[in-house]
Design a protein around this motif. Structure first.
Motif, mmCIF file in Angstrom:
data_model
loop_
_atom_site.group_PDB
_atom_site.id
_atom_site.type_symbol
_atom_site.label_atom_id
_atom_site.label_comp_id
_atom_site.label_asym_id
_atom_site.label_seq_id
_atom_site.Cartn_x
_atom_site.Cartn_y
_atom_site.Cartn_z
ATOM 1 N N PRO A 152 0.680 -1.167 -0.044
ATOM 2 C CA PRO A 152 -0.042 0.078 -0.045
ATOM 3 C C PRO A 152 0.603 1.240 -0.240
ATOM 4 O O PRO A 152 0.441 2.230 -0.687
ATOM 5 C CB PRO A 152 -1.032 -0.225 1.260
ATOM 6 N N TYR A 153 2.152 1.379 0.805
ATOM 7 C CA TYR A 153 2.717 2.414 0.760
ATOM 8 C C TYR A 153 3.415 2.741 -0.635
ATOM 9 O O TYR A 153 3.479 3.844 -0.964
ATOM 10 C CB TYR A 153 3.855 2.138 1.879
ATOM 11 N N ALA A 154 3.924 1.725 -1.210
ATOM 12 C CA ALA A 154 4.363 1.641 -2.713
ATOM 13 C C ALA A 154 3.543 2.410 -3.792
ATOM 14 O O ALA A 154 3.582 3.010 -4.481
ATOM 15 C CB ALA A 154 5.174 0.383 -3.163
ATOM 16 N N ARG A 155 2.146 1.701 -3.812
ATOM 17 C CA ARG A 155 0.991 2.238 -4.476
ATOM 18 C C ARG A 155 0.984 3.533 -4.207
ATOM 19 O O ARG A 155 0.359 4.311 -5.206
ATOM 20 C CB ARG A 155 -0.114 1.260 -4.470
ATOM 21 N N ARG A 156 0.755 4.029 -2.928
ATOM 22 C CA ARG A 156 0.298 5.559 -2.798
ATOM 23 C C ARG A 156 1.536 6.415 -3.206
ATOM 24 O O ARG A 156 1.179 7.235 -3.587
ATOM 25 C CB ARG A 156 0.480 5.352 -1.154
ATOM 26 N N ALA A 157 2.631 5.949 -2.685
ATOM 27 C CA ALA A 157 3.872 6.957 -3.609
ATOM 28 C C ALA A 157 3.790 6.855 -4.913
ATOM 29 O O ALA A 157 3.955 7.911 -5.623
ATOM 30 C CB ALA A 157 5.108 5.954 -3.053
ATOM 31 N N GLU A 158 3.438 5.914 -5.579
ATOM 32 C CA GLU A 158 3.254 6.006 -7.358
ATOM 33 C C GLU A 158 2.133 6.861 -7.554
ATOM 34 O O GLU A 158 2.167 7.761 -8.355
ATOM 35 C CB GLU A 158 3.234 4.683 -7.937
ATOM 36 N N GLU A 159 0.961 6.706 -6.871
ATOM 37 C CA GLU A 159 -0.200 7.550 -6.960
ATOM 38 C C GLU A 159 0.099 9.038 -6.913
ATOM 39 O O GLU A 159 -0.350 9.787 -7.626
ATOM 40 C CB GLU A 159 -1.286 6.747 -6.035
ATOM 41 N N LEU A 160 0.831 9.383 -5.873
ATOM 42 C CA LEU A 160 1.270 10.634 -5.749
ATOM 43 C C LEU A 160 2.299 11.108 -6.676
ATOM 44 O O LEU A 160 2.746 12.328 -6.560
ATOM 45 C CB LEU A 160 1.854 10.872 -4.264
ATOM 46 N N GLY A 161 2.790 10.425 -7.544
ATOM 47 C CA GLY A 161 3.720 10.823 -8.638
ATOM 48 C C GLY A 161 5.172 10.858 -8.089
ATOM 49 O O GLY A 161 6.005 11.514 -9.020
ATOM 50 N N PHE A 162 5.534 10.265 -7.256
ATOM 51 C CA PHE A 162 7.040 9.964 -6.905
ATOM 52 C C PHE A 162 7.785 9.158 -8.003
ATOM 53 O O PHE A 162 7.220 8.194 -8.524
ATOM 54 C CB PHE A 162 7.226 9.319 -5.549
ATOM 55 N N ASP A 163 8.884 9.565 -8.492
ATOM 56 C CA ASP A 163 9.768 8.937 -9.228
ATOM 57 C C ASP A 163 10.374 7.609 -9.000
ATOM 58 O O ASP A 163 10.507 6.612 -9.506
ATOM 59 C CB ASP A 163 10.955 10.023 -9.910
ATOM 60 N N GLU A 164 10.666 7.464 -7.604
ATOM 61 C CA GLU A 164 11.767 6.302 -7.100
ATOM 62 C C GLU A 164 11.110 6.103 -5.715
ATOM 63 O O GLU A 164 10.524 6.658 -4.973
ATOM 64 C CB GLU A 164 13.001 6.938 -6.952
ATOM 65 N N LEU A 165 11.174 4.723 -5.389
ATOM 66 C CA LEU A 165 10.724 4.076 -4.095
ATOM 67 C C LEU A 165 11.903 3.170 -3.871
ATOM 68 O O LEU A 165 12.434 2.297 -4.643
ATOM 69 C CB LEU A 165 9.656 3.481 -4.156
ATOM 70 N N TRP A 166 12.737 3.389 -2.628
ATOM 71 C CA TRP A 166 14.020 2.757 -2.193
ATOM 72 C C TRP A 166 13.588 1.914 -1.049
ATOM 73 O O TRP A 166 13.028 2.210 0.066
ATOM 74 C CB TRP A 166 14.975 3.495 -1.931
#
Length: 209
Positions: free
Chosen positions: A26-40
């Motif tokens: 859920p954290y990763a999907r939310r980061a993508e939804e908000l438009g972040f370029d990267e997730l580490w």
């Protein structure tokens, strides 16, 4: 609104090591939804492995680039580390491959499980260029004192070779990153500044692009 139409938010998000496992996707999907370029995603002793987390997040997202921070040079053989992002991407999107592989050198990180090399900086200096060479499909170079991959060759290599970065803090180790790696990965909330901003600017100006 589609992913293509959604406003982009340049920047990086880090999935904290103590984030409960059920919250990672859920954290990763939310980061993508908000438009972040990267997730580490974080690999840390006693918590979770970075490779499995990255693969799971990549399978559950569509666009965001996923990086692993950080694989310990003293505990992971460079040949096996290079094999993790090596298979060709099943998708044509940049998010299908991890952004890079960091190399941990902090004293005490892996000492309960693997002593690691007695000299951390030489091990860090040797790991990124050898890993990148293997990812490009070239044969491993002659063995060094701490890193051995002579004549190893990956059968499959990634469509896009990910950058191999160093996750380090001290000024000497940062200089090693500038000389041998594709980038420098800093902790989002270090207990103290790893070095002064003028040193960062000097390092950045001297690093080839």
């Amino acid at each position: 609104m589609t992913d293509t139409d959604r406003p982009r938010r340049p920047g990086r998000r880090d999935a904290a090591r103590d984030l409960p496992v059920r919250q990672i996707l859920p954290y990763a999907r939310r980061a993508e939804e908000l438009g972040f370029d990267e997730l580490w995603v974080v690999e840390d002793l006693g918590w979770r492995g970075g490779v499995a987390q990255a693969a799971t997040v990549l399978a559950a997202t569509r666009r965001i680039t996923v990086g692993i921070g950080i694989l310990p040079a003293g505990a992971r053989n460079v040949c096996f580390a290079a094999m993790e992002p090596a298979p060709p991407s099943p998708s044509s999107t940049p998010a299908a491959s991890p952004a890079g592989v960091g190399t941990a050198c902090a004293p005490g990180w892996s000492s309960p499980a693997a002593p690691g090399p007695p000299a951390r900086s030489p091990c860090c200096a040797s790991t990124p260029p050898r890993c990148a060479r293997l990812l490009r499909g070239a044969a491993g170079p002659a063995d060094g004192r701490y890193v051995r991959c002579r004549d190893v060759r990956l059968t499959e290599t990634p469509d896009v070779v990910p950058p191999v970065v160093l996750g380090v803090r001290g000024p000497k180790s940062q200089a090693v990153a500038g000389e041998t790696a594709d980038g420098l990965l800093l902790a989002p909330n270090p207990p103290r500044p790893p070095t002064s901003p003028p040193r960062w600017r000097t390092w950045a100006a001297a690093t080839p692009r």
